[in-house]
Design a protein around this motif. Structure first.
Motif, PDB file in Angstrom:
ATOM      1  N   MET A  70      35.217  51.466 -42.057  1.00 44.22           N
ATOM      2  CA  MET A  70      34.570  50.156 -41.879  1.00 44.22           C
ATOM      3  C   MET A  70      35.646  49.115 -41.592  1.00 44.22           C
ATOM      4  O   MET A  70      36.754  49.200 -42.142  1.00 44.22           O
ATOM      5  CB  MET A  70      33.784  49.788 -43.150  1.00 44.22           C
ATOM      6  N   TYR A  71      35.303  48.135 -40.753  1.00 46.34           N
ATOM      7  CA  TYR A  71      36.280  47.156 -40.287  1.00 46.34           C
ATOM      8  C   TYR A  71      35.706  45.756 -40.353  1.00 46.34           C
ATOM      9  O   TYR A  71      34.564  45.539 -39.942  1.00 46.34           O
ATOM     10  CB  TYR A  71      36.661  47.438 -38.822  1.00 46.34           C
ATOM     11  N   ARG A  72      36.503  44.795 -40.796  1.00 42.55           N
ATOM     12  CA  ARG A  72      36.177  43.385 -40.592  1.00 42.55           C
ATOM     13  C   ARG A  72      36.406  43.076 -39.118  1.00 42.55           C
ATOM     14  O   ARG A  72      37.455  43.398 -38.572  1.00 42.55           O
ATOM     15  CB  ARG A  72      37.124  42.489 -41.405  1.00 42.55           C
ATOM     16  N   THR A  73      35.427  42.426 -38.471  1.00 43.66           N
ATOM     17  CA  THR A  73      35.621  42.031 -37.076  1.00 43.66           C
ATOM     18  C   THR A  73      36.032  40.558 -37.008  1.00 43.66           C
ATOM     19  O   THR A  73      36.045  39.852 -38.024  1.00 43.66           O
ATOM     20  CB  THR A  73      34.328  42.192 -36.260  1.00 43.66           C
ATOM     21  N   GLY A  74      36.325  40.109 -35.789  1.00 41.58           N
ATOM     22  CA  GLY A  74      36.603  38.696 -35.567  1.00 41.58           C
ATOM     23  C   GLY A  74      35.346  37.896 -35.285  1.00 41.58           C
ATOM     24  O   GLY A  74      35.423  36.715 -34.940  1.00 41.58           O
ATOM     25  N   ILE A  75      34.191  38.534 -35.419  1.00 44.93           N
ATOM     26  CA  ILE A  75      32.925  37.854 -35.114  1.00 44.93           C
ATOM     27  C   ILE A  75      32.393  37.186 -36.369  1.00 44.93           C
ATOM     28  O   ILE A  75      32.140  37.856 -37.372  1.00 44.93           O
ATOM     29  CB  ILE A  75      31.893  38.876 -34.590  1.00 44.93           C
ATOM     30  N   PRO A  76      32.245  35.852 -36.357  1.00 43.04           N
ATOM     31  CA  PRO A  76      31.732  35.189 -37.550  1.00 43.04           C
ATOM     32  C   PRO A  76      30.218  35.390 -37.671  1.00 43.04           C
ATOM     33  O   PRO A  76      29.494  35.361 -36.678  1.00 43.04           O
ATOM     34  CB  PRO A  76      32.051  33.703 -37.318  1.00 43.04           C
ATOM     35  N   CYS A  77      29.740  35.581 -38.883  1.00 44.80           N
ATOM     36  CA  CYS A  77      28.301  35.563 -39.129  1.00 44.80           C
ATOM     37  C   CYS A  77      27.807  34.127 -39.029  1.00 44.80           C
ATOM     38  O   CYS A  77      28.579  33.177 -39.112  1.00 44.80           O
ATOM     39  CB  CYS A  77      27.994  36.117 -40.516  1.00 44.80           C
ATOM     40  N   ARG A  78      26.484  33.994 -38.892  1.00 45.45           N
ATOM     41  CA  ARG A  78      25.882  32.655 -38.933  1.00 45.45           C
ATOM     42  C   ARG A  78      25.840  32.238 -40.402  1.00 45.45           C
ATOM     43  O   ARG A  78      25.280  32.958 -41.235  1.00 45.45           O
ATOM     44  CB  ARG A  78      24.461  32.770 -38.351  1.00 45.45           C
ATOM     45  N   PRO A  79      26.467  31.123 -40.781  1.00 44.05           N
ATOM     46  CA  PRO A  79      26.551  30.759 -42.200  1.00 44.05           C
ATOM     47  C   PRO A  79      25.192  30.366 -42.771  1.00 44.05           C
ATOM     48  O   PRO A  79      24.261  30.060 -42.032  1.00 44.05           O
ATOM     49  CB  PRO A  79      27.488  29.548 -42.220  1.00 44.05           C
ATOM     50  N   ALA A  80      25.099  30.375 -44.093  1.00 44.69           N
ATOM     51  CA  ALA A  80      23.895  29.906 -44.780  1.00 44.69           C
ATOM     52  C   ALA A  80      24.335  29.309 -46.107  1.00 44.69           C
ATOM     53  O   ALA A  80      24.859  30.018 -46.974  1.00 44.69           O
ATOM     54  CB  ALA A  80      22.923  31.054 -45.024  1.00 44.69           C
ATOM     55  N   GLY A  81      24.157  27.990 -46.257  1.00 44.06           N
ATOM     56  CA  GLY A  81      24.563  27.337 -47.491  1.00 44.06           C
ATOM     57  C   GLY A  81      26.026  27.621 -47.793  1.00 44.06           C
ATOM     58  O   GLY A  81      26.901  27.395 -46.948  1.00 44.06           O
ATOM     59  N   ALA A  82      26.291  28.162 -48.992  1.00 46.27           N
ATOM     60  CA  ALA A  82      27.659  28.400 -49.437  1.00 46.27           C
ATOM     61  C   ALA A  82      28.269  29.663 -48.839  1.00 46.27           C
ATOM     62  O   ALA A  82      29.436  29.959 -49.090  1.00 46.27           O
ATOM     63  CB  ALA A  82      27.686  28.500 -50.966  1.00 46.27           C
ATOM     64  N   LEU A  83      27.496  30.415 -48.064  1.00 47.67           N
ATOM     65  CA  LEU A  83      27.965  31.733 -47.609  1.00 47.67           C
ATOM     66  C   LEU A  83      28.345  31.752 -46.137  1.00 47.67           C
ATOM     67  O   LEU A  83      27.577  31.341 -45.270  1.00 47.67           O
ATOM     68  CB  LEU A  83      26.892  32.791 -47.849  1.00 47.67           C
TER      69      LEU A  83
END
Lengths: 254, 254
Positions: free
Chosen positions: B135-148
């Protein structure tokens, strides 16, 4: 008509059901609740995905969401305001009721797949009649979440028996806007006493050789707000939906 | 092995990755957060459905959910405890850390469709090797939600070029457990520097003629807990999933 044009007309005071408007664009149920209810509503939706498919959730206090670039306070043709679960006002502008702690939710609406039904040769009676779709509270309880519980609400379209399978196939491709029917025929089993007396919207004629076909309906969220005595909420007037900037095709599955 | 039997072994101390165990039963990512974070997590999931498909959310303080009839504190083979976003313990029983305000979330896991891949003739390297999926962290940001907020995490399986289309077709039928790949080949575009050095799990061999195929991964939720400095959280140890009482077939679409 584009979504922008339709929203401008609603903002100007036009009050009509939105079935058949802006074909190709996704229509959505609106329910706006105080932040204190937002988790319970989102969980209620997760637990009742057929009736409450979440299309988008705006930030606290926001009057737009990522798929609705109008103003949620003015750009729907009709709203219902609830206090302690009771409808206290039905109007076409809720700016005076908006508060900073409100969170807007948009849920899928079956109007979205009606264009596909028509193109597949399945007649849609309330479109032909120029009336609102009939909607019914059923005897089927939703799965509760926190402070929220209530009955499943369904919309009904009469379909010629030879086209029921086609109606199932077409709508199955749109799970984000309620997808396949939850029930075909035999309305008594849903706990609906009289198809001629819908709880929301207008009755439609069922002709010989036609079968009543039932889809889960996003008004389920408003029925839950009522059944649960939610302190404050704003919903669209049933059948008077939010017309979004998302395309129907965004929600088609293969 | 049934889910009950597998959970009894984990409760007894067995610590192994769960890929390949209990074929036919759905595996799930676990993330447990204080109630104060529950709305943000559910919204984060709604906004990032490919990576965070919600299978079930338990009630506050519950140690079971409707699809997991074991004990969430003891019946996974491994857990990670986070404080302020930092992993502070990795252990096989988190009873001592459990609190009454915790809400357990179960998210879909791609292990669920590996049985279908194998039956379709698509080899799954980490199953053959008896290791954990990379498993790998990508450079693609998730869409944020509140504090996350945080990066998209992906799992990778090398697939022979002639079978990539089959792998896409098979996994497309399981949207609730990440569905179709999000990326095929060209790992640099995902911001992954070295496929031999996964951020979670074990590296696997990529043989000549094979293409690395990437699926969104539920560890995305734990990466968000870390990136966002969540005050307290408990996750499964990556690859050491919750084995649920739901059947794979419950999540197949036509």
């Amino acid at each position: 008509m584009t979504p922008d044009e339709a929203r401008a007309r609603f903002r100007g005071g036009l009050r009509v059901p939105t079935a058949g408007l802006c074909p190709g664009w996704t229509q959505a149920n609106l329910l706006v609740v105080p932040r204190a209810y937002a988790y319970d509503l989102l969980l209620f939706a997760q637990r009742n995905p057929r009736a409450c498919p979440v299309l988008d959730v705006g930030d606290e206090g926001a009057v737009q969401t990522s798929i609705f670039r109008g103003d949620l306070r003015t750009d729907l043709p009709g709203y219902v305001v609830y206090e302690n679960g009771v409808p206290v006002a039905e109007l076409s502008d809720v700016t005076a009721f908006w508060r900073a702690d409100l969170v807007p939710f948009l849920f899928g609406c079956s109007f979205t797949f009606e264009d596909a039904l028509v193109r597949a040769g399945v007649p849609v009676r309330h479109l032909e009649a120029g009336s609102n779709v009939p909607m019914y509270r059923t005897g089927i309880p939703c799965r509760p979440a926190g402070a929220l519980s209530g009955p499943l609400v369904v919309s009904m379209r009469p379909v010629p028996a030879s086209l029921v399978a086609m109606a199932v196939r077409v709508t199955s491709r749109y799970p984000a806007v309620h997808g396949a029917p939850i029930h075909v025929g035999e309305s008594e089993e849903l706990g609906i006493r009289d198809l001629k007396a819908p709880d929301f919207g207008d009755p439609v004629e069922i002709r010989p050789g036609e079968v009543p076909v039932f889809w889960a309906c996003g008004v389920t969220t408003q029925a839950a707000a009522m059944a649960s005595g939610v302190r404050f909420a704003i919903g669209h007037a049933p059948g008077h939906m939010a017309i979004t900037d998302a395309r129907d095709s965004d929600y088609i599955v293969p």
